[in-house]
Design a protein around this motif. Structure first.
Motif, PDB file in Angstrom:
ATOM      1  N   TYR A 120       0.865  -1.171   0.000  1.00 54.20           N
ATOM      2  CA  TYR A 120       0.000   0.000   0.000  1.00 54.20           C
ATOM      3  C   TYR A 120       0.903   1.222   0.000  1.00 54.20           C
ATOM      4  N   ASP A 121       0.774   2.067  -1.006  1.00 53.72           N
ATOM      5  CA  ASP A 121       1.588   3.271  -1.104  1.00 53.72           C
ATOM      6  C   ASP A 121       0.924   4.377  -0.280  1.00 53.72           C
ATOM      7  N   LEU A 122       1.556   4.702   0.844  1.00 54.05           N
ATOM      8  CA  LEU A 122       0.944   5.674   1.764  1.00 54.05           C
ATOM      9  C   LEU A 122       0.904   7.078   1.169  1.00 54.05           C
ATOM     10  N   LYS A 123       1.818   7.367   0.235  1.00 58.27           N
ATOM     11  CA  LYS A 123       1.826   8.691  -0.385  1.00 58.27           C
ATOM     12  C   LYS A 123       0.724   8.796  -1.434  1.00 58.27           C
ATOM     13  N   ARG A 124       0.658   7.789  -2.314  1.00 51.91           N
ATOM     14  CA  ARG A 124      -0.352   7.829  -3.379  1.00 51.91           C
ATOM     15  C   ARG A 124      -1.721   7.349  -2.914  1.00 51.91           C
ATOM     16  N   LYS A 125      -1.765   6.760  -1.727  1.00 53.90           N
ATOM     17  CA  LYS A 125      -2.998   6.218  -1.147  1.00 53.90           C
ATOM     18  C   LYS A 125      -3.652   5.192  -2.066  1.00 53.90           C
ATOM     19  N   GLN A 126      -2.859   4.208  -2.492  1.00 47.55           N
ATOM     20  CA  GLN A 126      -3.408   3.130  -3.319  1.00 47.55           C
ATOM     21  C   GLN A 126      -2.540   1.884  -3.204  1.00 47.55           C
ATOM     22  N   GLY A 127      -3.135   0.741  -3.558  1.00 49.21           N
ATOM     23  CA  GLY A 127      -2.377  -0.498  -3.613  1.00 49.21           C
ATOM     24  C   GLY A 127      -1.598  -0.560  -4.908  1.00 49.21           C
ATOM     25  N   ARG A 128      -0.406  -1.173  -4.866  1.00 49.96           N
ATOM     26  CA  ARG A 128       0.414  -1.270  -6.078  1.00 49.96           C
ATOM     27  C   ARG A 128       1.013  -2.669  -6.214  1.00 49.96           C
ATOM     28  N   ILE A 129       1.201  -3.103  -7.463  1.00 50.46           N
ATOM     29  CA  ILE A 129       1.764  -4.430  -7.739  1.00 50.46           C
ATOM     30  C   ILE A 129       3.021  -4.282  -8.601  1.00 50.46           C
ATOM     31  N   PHE A 130       4.101  -4.966  -8.205  1.00 52.77           N
ATOM     32  CA  PHE A 130       5.306  -5.011  -9.025  1.00 52.77           C
ATOM     33  C   PHE A 130       5.580  -6.455  -9.400  1.00 52.77           C
ATOM     34  N   LYS A 131       5.816  -6.693 -10.703  1.00 52.01           N
ATOM     35  CA  LYS A 131       6.159  -8.045 -11.125  1.00 52.01           C
ATOM     36  C   LYS A 131       7.594  -8.059 -11.648  1.00 52.01           C
ATOM     37  N   TYR A 132       8.190  -9.238 -11.663  1.00 50.47           N
ATOM     38  CA  TYR A 132       9.601  -9.367 -12.043  1.00 50.47           C
ATOM     39  C   TYR A 132       9.753 -10.496 -13.046  1.00 50.47           C
ATOM     40  N   ASP A 133      10.745 -10.368 -13.931  1.00 51.61           N
ATOM     41  CA  ASP A 133      11.071 -11.521 -14.753  1.00 51.61           C
ATOM     42  C   ASP A 133      12.288 -12.221 -14.144  1.00 51.61           C
TER      43      ASP A 133
END
Lengths: 236, 279
Positions: B168-181
């Motif tokens: 949860y990005d406290l600055k942007r106030k939203q959940g975020r997903i990062f994927k990796y190869d």
């Protein structure tokens, strides 16, 4: 070639001790109290950037006073040592008893080094009990590396003995968090007004720094009390 | 514990280990153990029979996924690890709490993957304690990218580790997903993502059922359904096990922090799903 002056070992150690004591005499105090749910640490510290109390590991916290660069280096070494040990073995293998010994060896070695300045620090290494079958641990470390165990309440810093004297009369077992924090605040107010004869001194959220090791929390027991929480308790 | 030199002071735990205990990082950043990597470690063209045995007995984590919803982000994974054609482990956990506002899920070869998750958790916590404030969400994501990158020599031998990082990005106030190869490339997904052996199947379900601004209740339903479809289509992925009472791990992160969905709730969601599929 002139012969080097002979200085007796007694004199060297005495001078080192005097030097370290002089440094600590000026240090602001930190009060540590056991309360119902854990351990409360309170420091008189109007600064918001330099902390005297910090998290070391899951159940361990460090309260320190004296010369900032000295205790900051110890704080860093403690966190690093604890994390490396916990990563190598297991998190439960990191104990305050182990860490107190590590600190004792480090501080003692620096104290004995002929060309080094003794560390001007006094530390309280606090560990909250694992469960109701064990006890909280508070290790009190001195500038020469000696350490002993305290319980219920303890104080470090320049006027530690006077403050401990006040706490001796006031402290009772099983205080809740607000009771314990109010006791610490009252004690600081007493020492400032009565002992130092300042007209009126009031502890507020801006003049102190406080944190707890709280049994009811999950893995990481350490929690800094935020200004809002402090104000609420202090004004009650 | 040694008193480190002032110029050795760092808030990067990886750097500490590289300097003080490099042997603990032997998995990460070491040269390949074998001269020629097997072309296809699942089956054909293995150099020796013993190597085939070795690869066939390695546990592999299967399906993991994440989805953003209106108040935060959800991350989940099935509980099975597969060794060749066998069930290697029925209760493995692939989703780990990193700190109060982020979590990591791992797919790929289970051993190094779990070690990476553990190291990453320490890395993030170490920074927070030394600096007195937490890393930014993207700072955490980048640090994980470096770890996946340092696993490259192992990845070249087929020992691939692929994480998903959410928070949860406290600055942007939203959940975020990062994927990796497999080689540490890092990409952000704005809605949902699934990977691992059943990832494609889970992803299809999410694609059909996902809508932007989905609620927490809604996203829980589609996550459970996506994991069901992954287990249905992919032999390596484990489904809900009502006999042994084993259910997927689901964690939810919102502005109040991270919380686990208890097994009882997951079980109820599956019971509801099965009733729906049955009728």
């Amino acid at each position: 070639m002139p012969a080097p002056y002979y200085v007796s070992p007694e004199q060297i150690m005495q001078e080192k001790e005097d030097f370290a004591r002089k440094g600590i005499e000026k240090a602001k105090e930190v009060i540590v109290l056991e309360y119902r749910d854990g351990i409360l640490m309170v420091a008189e510290n109007p600064l918001t950037t330099v902390f005297k109390i910090s998290e070391i590991y899951d159940r361990i916290a460090l309260a320190a006073t004296g010369l900032y660069p000295d205790y900051e280096a110890l704080r860093y070494a403690g966190i690093q040592g604890a994390e490396v040990k916990g990563f190598t073995f297991n998190r439960e293998d990191v104990t305050a008893r182990w860490l107190a010994n590590q600190y004792s060896q480090q501080i003692g070695a620096i104290y004995r080094q002929p060309d080094a300045k003794p560390l001007e620090v006094e530390l309280l290494l606090c560990e909250i009990r694992e469960d109701s079958s064990s006890n909280n641990r508070i290790y009190h470390l001195s500038f020469d590396g000696t350490f002993w165990e305290d319980n219920e309440y303890t104080v470090i810093g320049g006027r530690a003995d006077e403050i401990a004297g006040i706490l001796e009369a006031e402290y009772s077992e099983g205080l809740d968090l607000s009771g314990a924090l109010q006791l610490a605040a009252r004690t600081f107010e007493t020492i400032e007004t009565e002992v130092d004869e300042v007209d009126r001194y009031q502890v507020t959220a801006e003049t102190i720094e406080a944190a707890v090791l709280d049994e009811t929390r999950n893995r990481r027991k350490f929690k800094r009390l935020l200004p809002d929480e402090l104000s609420e308790i202090l004004s009650a | 514990m040694v008193f480190s030199r002032a110029d050795h002071r760092t808030s990067d735990f990886l750097e500490v280990l590289q300097r003080e205990r490099p042997e603990l990082l032997s998995r990460f950043g070491t040269p390949p153990l074998l001269d020629s990597p097997p072309a296809n470690w699942k089956g054909q063209r293995m150099p020796t029979s013993s190597l085939t045995d070795l690869y066939d007995n390695l546990l592999e984590g299967t399906t993991i996924l994440a989805a953003v919803y209106n108040e935060g982000v959800i991350i989940a994974g099935d509980r099975q690890a597969t060794a060749g054609f066998q069930v290697g482990e029925r209760r493995i956990r692939k989703v780990y709490e990193v700190d109060a506002y982020s979590a990591i899920a791992i797919a790929g070869v289970a051993g190094p993957a779990m070690e990476m998750a553990k190291l990453f958790q320490v890395q993030v916590e170490f920074y927070e304690k030394i600096e007195g404030s937490p890393l930014s969400l993207e700072g955490k994501a980048n640090s994980l990218s470096n770890m996946v990158k340092s696993n490259l020599p192992m990845a070249l031998q087929g020992l691939v580790v692929v994480p998903i990082f959410t928070g949860y990005d406290l600055k942007r106030k939203q959940g975020r997903i990062f994927k990796y190869d497999a080689i540490g490339g890092q990409y952000e997904e704005s809605e949902y993502y699934a990977t691992g052996s059943g990832g494609k199947d889970a992803q299809t379900t999410l694609k059909k059922l996902y809508s932007p601004d989905i609620s927490r209740e809604g996203v829980l339903k589609i996550v459970v359904e996506a994991l069901w479809d992954a287990a249905d289509e992919d032999v390596a992925t484990g489904g809900p096990d009502f006999i042994r009472e084993i259910f997927p791990t689901i964690k939810v992160i919102d502005s109040t922090g991270i919380s686990d969905i208890p097994d009882s709730e997951t079980k109820a969601l599956y019971t509801e799903l099965l009733e729906r599929l049955h009728s």
